[in-house]
Design a protein around this motif. Structure first.
Motif, PDB file in Angstrom:
ATOM      1  N   GLN A  44      12.719 -34.221  -0.653  1.00  0.00           N
ATOM      2  CA  GLN A  44      11.997 -35.235   0.104  1.00  0.00           C
ATOM      3  C   GLN A  44      12.390 -36.585  -0.479  1.00  0.00           C
ATOM      4  O   GLN A  44      12.161 -36.837  -1.665  1.00  0.00           O
TER       5      GLN A  44
ATOM      6  N   GLN B 123       2.782 -40.588   6.312  1.00  0.00           N
ATOM      7  CA  GLN B 123       1.449 -40.074   6.055  1.00  0.00           C
ATOM      8  C   GLN B 123       0.519 -41.138   5.492  1.00  0.00           C
ATOM      9  O   GLN B 123       0.942 -42.030   4.757  1.00  0.00           O
TER      10      GLN B 123
ATOM     11  N   VAL C 263      -5.561 -25.580   2.265  1.00  0.00           N
ATOM     12  CA  VAL C 263      -4.124 -25.498   1.995  1.00  0.00           C
ATOM     13  C   VAL C 263      -3.436 -24.854   3.194  1.00  0.00           C
ATOM     14  O   VAL C 263      -3.749 -23.717   3.567  1.00  0.00           O
TER      15      VAL C 263
ATOM     16  N   HIS D 184       0.108 -23.524   5.159  1.00  0.00           N
ATOM     17  CA  HIS D 184       1.364 -22.865   4.789  1.00  0.00           C
ATOM     18  C   HIS D 184       2.269 -22.801   6.013  1.00  0.00           C
ATOM     19  O   HIS D 184       1.816 -22.446   7.105  1.00  0.00           O
TER      20      HIS D 184
ATOM     21  N   PHE E 210       6.401 -23.605   2.578  1.00  0.00           N
ATOM     22  CA  PHE E 210       5.888 -24.951   2.348  1.00  0.00           C
ATOM     23  C   PHE E 210       4.369 -24.911   2.300  1.00  0.00           C
ATOM     24  O   PHE E 210       3.723 -24.390   3.216  1.00  0.00           O
ATOM     25  N   ARG E 211       3.799 -25.454   1.228  1.00  0.00           N
ATOM     26  CA  ARG E 211       2.344 -25.517   1.069  1.00  0.00           C
ATOM     27  C   ARG E 211       1.915 -26.970   1.002  1.00  0.00           C
ATOM     28  O   ARG E 211       2.541 -27.774   0.325  1.00  0.00           O
ATOM     29  N   LYS E 212       0.826 -27.292   1.678  1.00  0.00           N
ATOM     30  CA  LYS E 212       0.307 -28.656   1.684  1.00  0.00           C
ATOM     31  C   LYS E 212      -1.212 -28.615   1.561  1.00  0.00           C
ATOM     32  O   LYS E 212      -1.886 -28.023   2.396  1.00  0.00           O
ATOM     33  N   LYS E 213      -1.727 -29.242   0.497  1.00  0.00           N
ATOM     34  CA  LYS E 213      -3.174 -29.314   0.293  1.00  0.00           C
ATOM     35  C   LYS E 213      -3.720 -30.527   1.034  1.00  0.00           C
ATOM     36  O   LYS E 213      -3.290 -31.660   0.794  1.00  0.00           O
ATOM     37  N   LEU E 214      -4.670 -30.280   1.924  1.00  0.00           N
ATOM     38  CA  LEU E 214      -5.315 -31.340   2.676  1.00  0.00           C
ATOM     39  C   LEU E 214      -6.757 -31.471   2.198  1.00  0.00           C
ATOM     40  O   LEU E 214      -7.457 -30.465   2.039  1.00  0.00           O
TER      41      LEU E 214
END
Length: 271
Positions: free
Chosen positions: A123, A68, A54, A56, A87-91
């Motif tokens: 978004q 993406q 994750v 940040h 902003f959090r993004k799980k990869l």
């Protein structure tokens, strides 16, 4: 012959930048010459992870165009307005993302029908913002294995949609650059007086072209500076930094940093 321009190399806004760079391949590229007055850079991230990670980010006051390719499913594209919170993004698995970060104030010449505040915190699919988006737009950008081909596809997409010259956009970009570069800019009223406009006129300009108010921009760049110092310095003088950034005292800096990043600055720096 002048040297070719280079994108900036700092990690400002990225929480635990070293951790992110251990998990992904991150690059920046300079856009085509007609686009450079309006964009910070293009950014490309590729990952191939055995375990989820994750990331940040404390967002900049910038609109981003994002394409993406997830681990499964079809590629997608969206316009991401200014993010107000962390902003959090799980990869996970394998995938990649390609984006264009606009200069604060630089997006509206590509979508003149939209006040940028309409996008803030949202978004939106490409078709909600741009006209006549090709059905293959996301595939055109994310499909090539060669990153320079991805950059060329980003150039082609944006050149198809502008930019439309706009003196108000130029003014907004110049004002935000002033705030970012000059630490002495600490109050909206002082910025308005220096520019010879009213506070209300300045707020309207920022709403229409930046997406957030001038006070928010001033505070966000303060937090970026504090985060960068915590990332790069072994021992930060937090009281001195608070004074440099225009805070009344260290407690106010601690409060804003904690609310934005999620942990107090000393705890963040120690880890």
């Amino acid at each position: 012959m002048p040297a070719a321009p280079r994108p900036r190399r700092d990690t400002r806004g990225i929480v635990d930048a070293a951790g992110l760079l251990r998990h992904v391949r991150f690059r920046r590229h300079v856009p085509a010459p007609p686009l450079r007055p309006y964009l910070e850079h293009y950014w490309l991230i590729d990952w191939d992870l055995p375990e989820p990670y994750v990331s940040h980010v404390v967002p900049h006051p910038s609109v981003n165009l994002v394409f993406q390719q997830p681990p499964t499913g079809a590629p997608s594209g969206e316009v991401a307005g200014v993010g107000l919170g962390l902003f959090r993004k799980k990869l996970e698995g394998r995938g990649h993302v390609c984006g264009a970060q606009f200069r604060p104030g630089g997006f509206r010449p590509f979508a003149p029908g939209h006040a940028v505040a309409e996008l803030t915190g949202r978004q939106l699919p490409l078709g909600d913002v741009f006209r006549a988006v090709p059905a293959t737009a996301a595939q055109d950008v994310t499909g090539p294995d060669d990153e320079h081909a991805r950059v060329a596809a980003l150039d082609a997409f944006l050149l198809r949609h502008g930019p439309v010259p706009d003196p108000q956009a130029d003014l907004a970009m110049a004002l935000v650059d002033h705030v970012r570069a000059d630490r002495s800019v600490r109050r909206v009223g002082a910025l308005a007086r220096a520019e010879g406009v009213s506070v209300r006129a300045l707020q309207r300009l920022f709403s229409a072209y930046v997406g957030v108010g001038p006070k928010w921009v001033i505070l966000r760049y303060r937090i970026h500076e504090a985060l960068e110092r915590a990332e790069t310095e072994a021992a930060v003088d937090w009281a001195g930094l608070a004074a440099d950034l225009g805070y009344a005292d260290q407690a106010h800096l601690v409060r804003d940093f904690t609310a934005t990043v999620g942990v107090p600055p000393t705890a963040y720096a120690s880890r």
